[in-house]
Design a protein around this motif. Structure first.
Motif, short mmCIF file in Angstrom:
data_model
loop_
_atom_site.label_atom_id
_atom_site.label_comp_id
_atom_site.label_asym_id
_atom_site.label_seq_id
_atom_site.Cartn_x
_atom_site.Cartn_y
_atom_site.Cartn_z
N CYS B 6 72.25 32.37 -11.89
CA CYS B 6 71.05 33.08 -12.35
C CYS B 6 70.56 32.60 -13.63
O CYS B 6 71.49 32.70 -14.67
CB CYS B 6 71.67 34.60 -12.37
N ILE B 7 69.41 32.36 -13.94
CA ILE B 7 68.85 31.91 -15.34
C ILE B 7 67.67 32.61 -15.64
O ILE B 7 66.85 33.10 -14.82
CB ILE B 7 68.66 30.21 -15.13
N ASN B 36 66.91 29.88 -20.95
CA ASN B 36 67.94 30.59 -22.07
C ASN B 36 69.23 29.86 -22.14
O ASN B 36 69.80 29.42 -21.25
CB ASN B 36 68.41 31.85 -20.94
N ASP B 39 72.44 29.79 -20.37
CA ASP B 39 72.30 29.52 -18.82
C ASP B 39 72.29 28.13 -18.62
O ASP B 39 73.05 27.67 -17.23
CB ASP B 39 70.83 30.11 -18.19
N VAL B 62 64.36 35.89 -11.94
CA VAL B 62 63.46 36.90 -11.51
C VAL B 62 62.42 36.85 -13.03
O VAL B 62 63.03 37.04 -14.01
CB VAL B 62 64.35 38.12 -11.64
N GLY B 114 74.78 33.38 -17.76
CA GLY B 114 74.84 33.14 -19.21
C GLY B 114 75.20 34.45 -20.01
O GLY B 114 75.37 35.51 -19.36
N SER B 117 71.22 36.87 -22.53
CA SER B 117 69.64 36.65 -22.49
C SER B 117 69.11 36.63 -23.61
O SER B 117 69.31 37.85 -24.37
CB SER B 117 69.05 37.31 -21.26
N PHE B 123 73.75 41.64 -22.66
CA PHE B 123 74.80 41.36 -22.33
C PHE B 123 75.59 42.36 -21.07
O PHE B 123 76.57 42.76 -20.98
CB PHE B 123 76.31 41.66 -23.33
N GLN B 124 74.73 42.52 -20.15
CA GLN B 124 75.18 43.43 -19.21
C GLN B 124 75.15 42.98 -17.80
O GLN B 124 75.56 43.41 -17.00
CB GLN B 124 74.32 44.79 -19.21
N MET B 125 74.17 41.97 -17.54
CA MET B 125 73.97 41.37 -16.31
C MET B 125 74.98 41.25 -15.42
O MET B 125 75.33 41.52 -14.20
CB MET B 125 73.00 40.20 -16.29
N1 AMP Z 1 65.27 37.82 -14.96
C1 AMP Z 1 66.44 37.12 -14.86
N2 AMP Z 1 66.69 36.30 -13.87
C2 AMP Z 1 67.61 35.61 -13.56
N3 AMP Z 1 68.95 35.64 -14.32
C3 AMP Z 1 68.87 36.67 -15.32
C4 AMP Z 1 67.78 37.29 -15.68
N4 AMP Z 1 67.82 38.17 -16.66
C5 AMP Z 1 69.10 37.77 -17.10
N5 AMP Z 1 69.71 36.93 -16.43
C6 AMP Z 1 71.12 36.28 -16.30
O1 AMP Z 1 72.02 37.25 -17.19
C7 AMP Z 1 72.44 36.47 -18.15
C8 AMP Z 1 72.86 37.76 -19.10
O2 AMP Z 1 71.68 38.49 -19.54
P1 AMP Z 1 71.68 39.84 -20.34
O3 AMP Z 1 72.61 40.53 -19.57
O4 AMP Z 1 70.19 40.52 -19.71
O5 AMP Z 1 71.68 39.53 -21.59
C9 AMP Z 1 71.75 35.67 -18.46
O6 AMP Z 1 72.32 34.58 -19.19
C10 AMP Z 1 71.09 34.93 -16.96
O7 AMP Z 1 72.37 34.25 -16.61
#
Ligand code: AMP
Ligand code: FAD
Lengths: 326, 247
Positions: B6-7, B36, B39, B62, B114, B117, B123-125
């Motif tokens: 996922c990027i 990112n 990623d 996304v 990653g 983002s 840090f939750q995805m």
């Molecule tokens: N819109 C998005 N589409 C795909 N992957 C995402 C998206 N937003 C976040 N991610 C993935 O989730 C990780 C952590 O993001 P976050 O938890 O939002 O800080 C990122 O490094 C991406 O790998």
């Protein structure tokens, strides 16, 4: 007023068992500020008296043989099971490495909103509003849940842990979740401590060195300064990439986000990616020979000068101060 | 092994971002968007795991249509296929739902992300996606080994390192240092331009959180900048001790 429920995640934190980690005490203090009732959920047993001093109304000790080795999946499941059968409008976690894994999991299991890494919370009517930094701290967003319940994680060291005016005598209840091997497909098998080295994430004072230190051998100065201040050594990415310092010390967007009481940057220019990791520090001080270095724009106190000239004198002055105070 | 990466498409770290005067939206005109940075490590890790275990690497983003640019980068690095979910108004939970749906549909054994983002730094995805999938997850991984079904990982925590054991299928978010991302070669960049990108319509879900307003932090710093004389250094120490009370 929401009933507020608080997680004291002291599991695996330090060999000092039974002591509640600071991020949890901060969360308890923050929750107390807006909640009518604060319940602490602990995995295993915990220091009842200490939680009482911080004004916790009730303690739930969650135990199960499958929780003996730490598994974020199992812990999240256990917490969610308790929360599913008890009403608590808000659940708080310290946004530590473990808290950042647990909180979003619990939120999904409760179908609740998750507000991550918040630096301030308040109650507006019946809703929690929280402030969180975005875009490396360049922007702040005020966020609010659209669900009845909310899970919040709080950035460490942004809320001061304060004892309650009068200590409480919290009732302790135990809770046994229904867990099986399905819930612990990830297990922490061991933890390696960076022995004898204070981590930038845990220190009240961080002394960081950058490319202005000219070479790895000169970090002895930074180490000495950190040591007389009782702080940890941090580094900019430039010196980590150069192999002068380990990645675990890097502060910034691709390193750690710290918010100590004092952040002292030596020979660091203050690039926006570095600021991202330290701009929420309580007090920022800097030593740089360039009076126009961007770090001075965010600094409370600064010295325009050569690190090799200034740091040894600074060490002497601080030693004198410590002697006077002793 | 079926690997989903996922990027996300984020403003360049040095970009200047401001808010509209009423604080209800961000002003992003002229801001350069990039893949990112974390990623890149996720893509590289997927390619390395594919080299060891065989299988297929699919990259997913996304976001708005401009985000397909980073899918092409991933294809040029060596991903087998790319998918785009066109959606711009989802909260993090909504994005996680799209990722989880896609991972389920492709029966992913390994979902790589990653660690954060750099737009919302939430840090939750990894945890959210894995909880939606009922799978285990490990966040901020700096070392990953897979043997058969067994997963061995290391991650940094406050003051040390955790060593973890787990099994596939799993969701993993990666940290800088886990590998050295390759640079795509020019012929591969050219080839990637004509590769198909699958479009997947988003499943709309109710948002769980809402941003009420934005503002630019106005932290009032004392900004007392002194010289380097002995008297100045003594004053610096006095200020830290008496005024700031931090030493
Ligand atoms: N819109 C998005 N589409 C795909 N992957 C995402 C998206 N937003 C976040 N991610 C993935 O989730 C990780 C952590 O993001 P976050 O938890 O939002 O800080 C990122 O490094 C991406 O790998
Ligand atoms: C995607 C991305 C992510 C990044 N992530 C991070 C990150 O996490 N952390 C990070 O730190 N950086 C990060 N960077 C790098 C960042 O942009 C800067 O390059 C880096 O912070 C510079 O490090 P520095 O301040 O040590 O070096 P420089 O910018 O070279 O600054 C050295 C400073 O030392 C001063 N100086 C020199 N000699 C002396 C002397 N004798 N006495 C006193 N002062 C002296 C100079 O005036 C100068 O201000 C990132 C960059 C990108 C693109």
């Amino acid at each position: 007023m929401p009933t507020s429920l608080n997680l004291s995640g002291f599991f695996t934190k330090k060999p000092r068992l039974f002591e509640v980690e600071r991020a949890s005490l901060e969360a308890i203090t923050a929750a107390r500020g807006i909640a009518s009732r604060v319940v602490a959920l602990c995995i295993g047993s915990c220091d009842t008296r200490q939680l009482g001093m911080y004004g916790v109304d009730e303690i739930i000790t969650v135990s199960h043989p499958l929780l003996d080795a730490y598994s974020s999946q199992a812990v999240a499941e256990a917490l969610a099971q308790y929360l599913q059968t008890h009403d608590a409008n808000a659940v708080f976690f310290g946004a530590t490495a473990q808290g950042k894994e647990l909180a979003p999991r619990v939120a999904v299991l409760l179908e609740a909103a998750y507000l991550p890494d918040c630096v301030s919370i308040s109650l507006e009517g019946n809703r929690i509003e929280a402030i969180r930094p975005l875009y490396a701290g360049k922007i702040r967003a005020t966020v609010t849940p659209m669900t009845a319940r909310v899970v919040v994680s709080l950035r460490p060291n942004m809320f001061t842990a304060r004892m309650a005016d009068a200590a409480t005598e919290p009732a302790v209840t135990s809770f046994t979740p229904q867990l099986d091997e399905q819930h612990r497909k990830v297990v922490v098998t061991s933890i390696q401590r960076n022995e004898g080295k204070l981590d930038v994430l845990e220190a009240d004072i961080v002394v960081s060195g950058g490319r202005g230190m000219k070479g790895p051998e000169h970090f002895a100065l930074i180490e000495e300064l950190a040591s007389v201040l009782g702080g940890a050594v941090g580094a900019s990415r430039a010196v980590v990439d150069a192999g002068w310092r380990p990645h675990s010390e890097q502060v910034g967007q691709t390193g750690k986000t710290v918010s100590p009481n004092l952040y002292l940057a030596c020979g660091i220019s203050g690039a926006v990616q570095h600021l991202a990791g330290m701009s929420s520090s309580k007090v920022i001080a800097a030593i740089n020979k360039d009076k126009d270095a961007p770090i001075f724009k965010v600094a409370d106190y600064g010295i325009v000068g050569d690190v090799f000239d200034v740091i040894p004198k600074l060490i002497e002055q601080i030693k004198l101060l410590k002697q006077r105070m002793a | 092994m079926n690997i989903l990466v996922c990027i996300s498409y984020v403003p360049d770290t040095a970009a200047k971002i401001s808010t509209t005067p009423d604080g209800t939206a961000l002003q992003m005109q002229g801001v350069k968007f990039i893949l990112n940075p974390y990623d890149e490590f996720a893509i590289e890790e997927a390619l390395l795991q594919r080299e060891k275990h065989g299988g297929r690497v699919v990259v997913l983003t996304v976001g708005d249509s401009a985000a397909t640019e980073i899918l092409r980068t991933a294809l040029a690095m060596g991903a087998d296929a790319a998918a785009h979910v066109p959606a711009t108004s989802l909260d993090s939970y909504g994005v996680a739902v799209q990722i989880a749906d896609y991972a389920r549909a492709m029966s992913a054994d390994l979902v790589l992300l990653g660690r954060q983002s750099i737009d919302h730094d939430s840090f939750q995805m990894a945890s959210t996606v894995s909880a939606l999938l009922g799978m285990p997850s490990i966040s901020v991984v700096s070392k990953l080994d897979i043997e058969g079904n067994r997963v061995y990982a290391e991650r940094d925590i406050e003051g040390g390192k955790e060593i973890l054991n787990a099994e596939l299928p799993i969701v993993i978010s990666v940290q800088k240092g886990i590998n050295n991302p390759r640079y795509p070669k020019l012929p591969d960049i050219m080839k990637a331009k004509s590769k198909p990108i699958e479009t997947v319509q988003p499943r709309m879900v109710d948002p769980r959180s809402e941003i009420l307003r934005y503002d630019v932090p106005q932290q009032q710093r004392a900004n007392k900048i002194l010289g380097d004389s002995d008297a100045d250094i003594a004053e610096f120490v006095r200020l830290l001790h008496e005024e700031a009370k931090v030493i």
